[in-house]
Structure formats: structure tokens, C-alpha cells
Enzyme design. Sequence first.
Site, short mmCIF file in Angstrom:
data_model
loop_
_atom_site.label_atom_id
_atom_site.label_comp_id
_atom_site.label_asym_id
_atom_site.label_seq_id
_atom_site.Cartn_x
_atom_site.Cartn_y
_atom_site.Cartn_z
N ASP A 1 1.76 0.76 10.19
CA ASP A 1 0.47 0.07 10.33
C ASP A 1 0.69 -1.23 11.09
O ASP A 1 1.59 -2.01 10.75
CB ASP A 1 -0.15 -0.25 8.97
CG ASP A 1 -0.89 0.94 8.36
OD1 ASP A 1 -0.77 2.05 8.94
OD2 ASP A 1 -1.55 0.77 7.33
N ASP B 1 0.79 -1.23 0.00
CA ASP B 1 0.00 0.00 0.00
C ASP B 1 0.82 1.28 0.00
O ASP B 1 0.28 2.36 -0.19
CB ASP B 1 -0.92 0.03 1.23
CG ASP B 1 -1.97 -1.06 1.19
OD1 ASP B 1 -2.32 -1.49 0.08
OD2 ASP B 1 -2.44 -1.47 2.27
N ASP C 1 0.86 5.82 2.14
CA ASP C 1 -0.21 5.36 3.04
C ASP C 1 0.19 5.71 4.47
O ASP C 1 0.39 6.87 4.79
CB ASP C 1 -0.44 3.86 2.84
CG ASP C 1 -1.76 3.40 3.44
OD1 ASP C 1 -2.62 4.24 3.74
OD2 ASP C 1 -1.92 2.19 3.63
N ARG D 1 -3.94 10.33 13.58
CA ARG D 1 -3.54 8.94 13.87
C ARG D 1 -2.17 8.85 14.54
O ARG D 1 -1.25 8.27 14.01
CB ARG D 1 -3.57 8.08 12.60
CG ARG D 1 -4.94 7.98 11.97
CD ARG D 1 -4.95 6.96 10.84
NE ARG D 1 -6.27 6.87 10.23
CZ ARG D 1 -6.61 6.02 9.27
NH1 ARG D 1 -5.69 5.17 8.81
NH2 ARG D 1 -7.83 5.99 8.78
#
Length: 386
Positions: A213, A185, A209, A265
Amino acid sequence: MAISTSLLSLSCFLLPIVLSLVNVYAKENYYYNTKTPVLNEIDSCWRTKTNWASNRKALANCAIGFGKDAIGGKYGAIYIVTDSSDDPENPKQGTLRYGAIQTKPLWIIFQRDMVIALKNELIMNSYKTIDGRGVKVEIGNGPCITIQGVSHVIIHGIRIHDCKPSKAGLVRSTPDHVGHRQGSDGDAISIFASSNIWIDHCFLASCSDGLIDIIHASTAITISNNYFTQHDKVMLLGHNDGYTADKVMKVTIVFNRFASGLTERMPRVRFGYAHVANNKYDEWKMYAIGGSSNPTILSEGNFFIAPNDHNAKQITKRESKGNWKSWKWRSSKDAFSNGAYFIPSGYGSCAPNYTPSQSFVAVPAYMVPAITLNAGPLSCYVGRAC
């Protein structure tokens, strides 16, 4: 007599304020102007030692939090990267990819400064350390790092930036296996179904992205001493709102610097548990800490500086249909500046259930600017303390 009484009353009123200001000045003078760096608990474990280059694997003893047991390549040989080229299908010996895919434990270091533009995602194998101390190593302008279905990985002292999605194609994941990948990604570091992972003293910025993650039931992870900048969706913990397997996720986010140009985030959490401690937040464009699907979050001893935008002072953001008041989100000993505020929720304890070896005591928030001053890759020279 009335004047004397008034002066006495005024002095009694002012004395605590003066003492408080003196105390603050003393703290700032000590923690910002001292010639000796103020080290956090991880850094004090190894940075003062002049033999770090000949005893690199001692770093594996220094993690704290949920990723404490990540040993990386502690019990393997030293592998030296001498070649910055990349061949995803048939990597050459001496390249980063060749070392990363080996099935045996390896402690990977670099012969010299290098910029590595990967041609497809770098798939890490278990029991690997990537150690960038002593040189300047950049990974960027192409696909970046994938940690999938493995354990015991340490990544330290690497600059990872401008990561791009990869195209579908053949990528080798072990010396004996080449598989067809669907394409990544564009994350800087993607942690998927993995455990015992430690990311420390890295620089992460400007990827397609996320920067980090952590998804698909990954757990036992510490993200520490990293410098994050110039990015939108910084760190995602949890795959999606239907992936309940992420309830096992436990992540410690500690001593990081969330610097300029970040939007949201830091982190965003689903289902699992996040201990967010002693990080410095230099503003944000939307929010700092968010989540959905009833995660548990303890924000402890962080230093929050809100942006000047009066619509973005709130640190927290919950994505729900109105049932968030039972979620355990707590702020403990945080410092708030420029109007920043944290909205807590839930009842009962949400302290991290650390083992004795994982446990640490968060320092007072006023120390956070000093102990995060050297977040990101360090300038380390052989024969000197870092």
C-alpha cells in the site's frame, strides 16, 4: 500457366507469415533456451558481478524510475542480524527491529537463513537497506513492515507472506521514542507519507490486507522484480477518493511477475501517476489495472495473459460516476494474450516525466517473460554472480 500463377500468388501470401513465425521462434529460442539469463536494466547493473557480497552497497546505484534516488543505507555501516526474535518495545541488539529503528544510516544483512515472526509492525527509520541476498529470510505469520514518514528505504530479497493485523500497543520507532500504535492492517509493506523508496526482488503473498500500500502523499517510489502470488487486493496507490494530497504520488512498477492466484489491484491508483512497464501478468480473477479519482496510468511493454473466464478479459477497471473518459490511461507496446484487452482514455501525452537519471527504455513486450523469469528473491552465493 494458371497453376504457376496461383502458386506464385500463394507463395507471396505465405512468405511473410513464414518469416514472421521463424522470427518468433528465433526470439523464443534465444530468450528462453539460452544458458545465460536475460537480464533487465536493474539486474544487469549488479547481478553479473562476483563480488556482490563484498560490495553490497553498489546495489543502491541500480534502481530506475521514480525511486532511482533511494539510497537506503548506502552511506552507513553494515549491520548484521544475528537474532530472529522480536521485542517491539525494547528490541535487542542483533535483531532486525534494532537495526531498522536506528537514526543513523545502516545496510542491514543477515548472518544466516531465518524466519522472523514479528510481534508488532516493524517501523522503519530513514536511510535503511534490508538486504536478504545470500540467505533465505522470511517475515510472516504476524504483523509486517511499516514505512511511515521517512525517506530513503530499500528492501531487497525478502520473503514476506501471511501478514496479520497487529493489536494496539507500544512500538519503538527510534532508540529514543516508544509510541502507542493503534494497530496495523495486515499489509506486507505499508508505505505512508514517505519518499525515495525502492522495493526489489521480494516475494509477497497471502496477507490479510494489501501486499503493498502506497498512501498519504508518498512519492518517488520504484517497485521492481517482485513476485506476487495468492492474494486478493495486491497493490493500492492512493489513500481514498477524498485525499487529494496523493496527486503528488509518482510510482514506477517495473519487471514484476504478477503470478497465479491474484484477483485485482495490480495496481489500483488514485490521483497520482503510475508507470507500469515490462511486467508479466499470469491471469487475474477480476482485473489487472484499475483506479478512481482521475489518476494517470501508462501501461508500457507489459505481457498480459487473460484468464479463461470470458467475463474477466478486460485488463482495466475504472471506478467513477461516468466521467472517466478524460482520464489519461494509455497502453503502449503491450502484448495481449488469451483475449486480454486494455481500454484507453484521455488525450495528450502521459509519458513519465523522468529526470535523465531516472529514465529507462522499456524493452519489447515479447522479452518480458524472460526478464521477469527471476522475479522474487534470488539464489546468491558468495564468490559467484547471482
